[in-house]
Design a protein around this motif. Structure first.
Motif, PDB file in Angstrom:
ATOM      1  N   THR A 120       0.827  -1.282  -0.141  1.00  0.00           N
ATOM      2  CA  THR A 120       0.162   0.060  -0.075  1.00  0.00           C
ATOM      3  C   THR A 120       0.815   1.209   0.009  1.00  0.00           C
ATOM      4  O   THR A 120       0.513   2.185  -0.632  1.00  0.00           O
ATOM      5  N   GLU A 122       3.846   1.518  -1.059  1.00  0.00           N
ATOM      6  CA  GLU A 122       4.759   1.587  -2.144  1.00  0.00           C
ATOM      7  C   GLU A 122       3.888   2.218  -3.328  1.00  0.00           C
ATOM      8  O   GLU A 122       4.133   3.100  -4.318  1.00  0.00           O
ATOM      9  N   GLY A 123       2.425   1.748  -3.124  1.00  0.00           N
ATOM     10  CA  GLY A 123       1.670   2.273  -4.400  1.00  0.00           C
ATOM     11  C   GLY A 123       1.391   3.683  -4.145  1.00  0.00           C
ATOM     12  O   GLY A 123       1.275   4.532  -5.153  1.00  0.00           O
ATOM     13  N   ARG A 124       1.168   3.987  -2.829  1.00  0.00           N
ATOM     14  CA  ARG A 124       0.938   5.618  -2.423  1.00  0.00           C
ATOM     15  C   ARG A 124       2.177   6.550  -3.059  1.00  0.00           C
ATOM     16  O   ARG A 124       1.926   7.515  -3.574  1.00  0.00           O
ATOM     17  N   ARG A 126       4.197   5.673  -5.620  1.00  0.00           N
ATOM     18  CA  ARG A 126       4.475   5.784  -6.820  1.00  0.00           C
ATOM     19  C   ARG A 126       3.270   6.725  -7.667  1.00  0.00           C
ATOM     20  O   ARG A 126       3.429   7.661  -8.467  1.00  0.00           O
ATOM     21  N   HIS A 127       2.139   6.807  -6.814  1.00  0.00           N
ATOM     22  CA  HIS A 127       0.805   7.715  -7.445  1.00  0.00           C
ATOM     23  C   HIS A 127       1.362   9.077  -6.990  1.00  0.00           C
ATOM     24  O   HIS A 127       1.272   9.891  -8.047  1.00  0.00           O
ATOM     25  N   HIS A 128       1.932   9.546  -5.814  1.00  0.00           N
ATOM     26  CA  HIS A 128       2.489  10.778  -5.943  1.00  0.00           C
ATOM     27  C   HIS A 128       3.647  11.160  -6.393  1.00  0.00           C
ATOM     28  O   HIS A 128       3.887  12.391  -6.841  1.00  0.00           O
ATOM     29  N   SER A 130       4.129  10.120  -9.372  1.00  0.00           N
ATOM     30  CA  SER A 130       3.624  10.451 -10.918  1.00  0.00           C
ATOM     31  C   SER A 130       3.136  12.102 -10.702  1.00  0.00           C
ATOM     32  O   SER A 130       3.060  12.258 -12.058  1.00  0.00           O
ATOM     33  N   HIS A 131       2.872  12.561 -10.035  1.00  0.00           N
ATOM     34  CA  HIS A 131       2.134  13.842  -9.961  1.00  0.00           C
ATOM     35  C   HIS A 131       3.150  15.095  -9.640  1.00  0.00           C
ATOM     36  O   HIS A 131       2.895  16.097  -9.428  1.00  0.00           O
ATOM     37  N   ARG A 132       4.408  14.651  -9.664  1.00  0.00           N
ATOM     38  CA  ARG A 132       5.505  15.564  -9.041  1.00  0.00           C
ATOM     39  C   ARG A 132       5.582  16.629 -10.434  1.00  0.00           C
ATOM     40  O   ARG A 132       5.918  16.299 -11.412  1.00  0.00           O
TER      41      ARG A 132
END
Length: 138
Positions: A120, A122-124, A126-128, A130-132
């Motif tokens: 969980t 690691e997913g968070r 990567r998600h954040h 990707s929005h950098r």
């Protein structure tokens, strides 16, 4: 000091407030600001009227520059002979069965294990990531 000298000193101290740089200037500034805001409100509220007028003058105009998509007609829910197709009947039957199944009951809950928490996290991350935002050289 006599009372006359005190009155003269206090009026001379506050004299700039009542002359050309005091209250008259502040009031004039507020009047100008409110008049500008009123004009701005009138301009913004006239936009819908102007857009309707433009659409009357240029009805085929495309404002975004893209070609309009041709809309396809959805499949009719009833066929030519008046029967409902099987796939629509299946969807209706599934919806009826779901609503008539009764209330849902939670049987069991459990805490996540450390390995599940790691996934969980690691997913968070990567998600954040990707929005950098990209940094720009100034």
């Amino acid at each position: 000091m006599s009372m006359v000298m005190i009155a003269e000193a206090s009026t001379s101290r506050f004299a700039p407030l009542f002359l050309e740089t005091g209250f008259p200037l502040a009031i004039m500034g507020m009047v100008v600001v409110f008049m500008a805001l009123t004009v701005l409100i009138l301009i913004i509220s006239s936009f819908p009227f102007a857009m309707r007028r433009l659409e009357l003058v240029f009805p085929e105009s495309n404002h975004h520059g893209a070609k309009p998509k041709k809309q396809s007609q959805p499949a009719p829910a009833v066929s030519d002979d008046g029967t409902i197709p099987a796939h629509i009947l299946a969807v209706i039957a599934a919806a009826v069965a779901e609503t008539e199944s009764g209330p849902v009951r939670i049987v069991r809950t459990r805490h996540l294990t450390t390995s599940e928490l790691a996934w969980t996290l690691e997913g968070r991350i990567r998600h954040h990531a990707s929005h950098r935002l990209q940094t720009r050289n100034r």
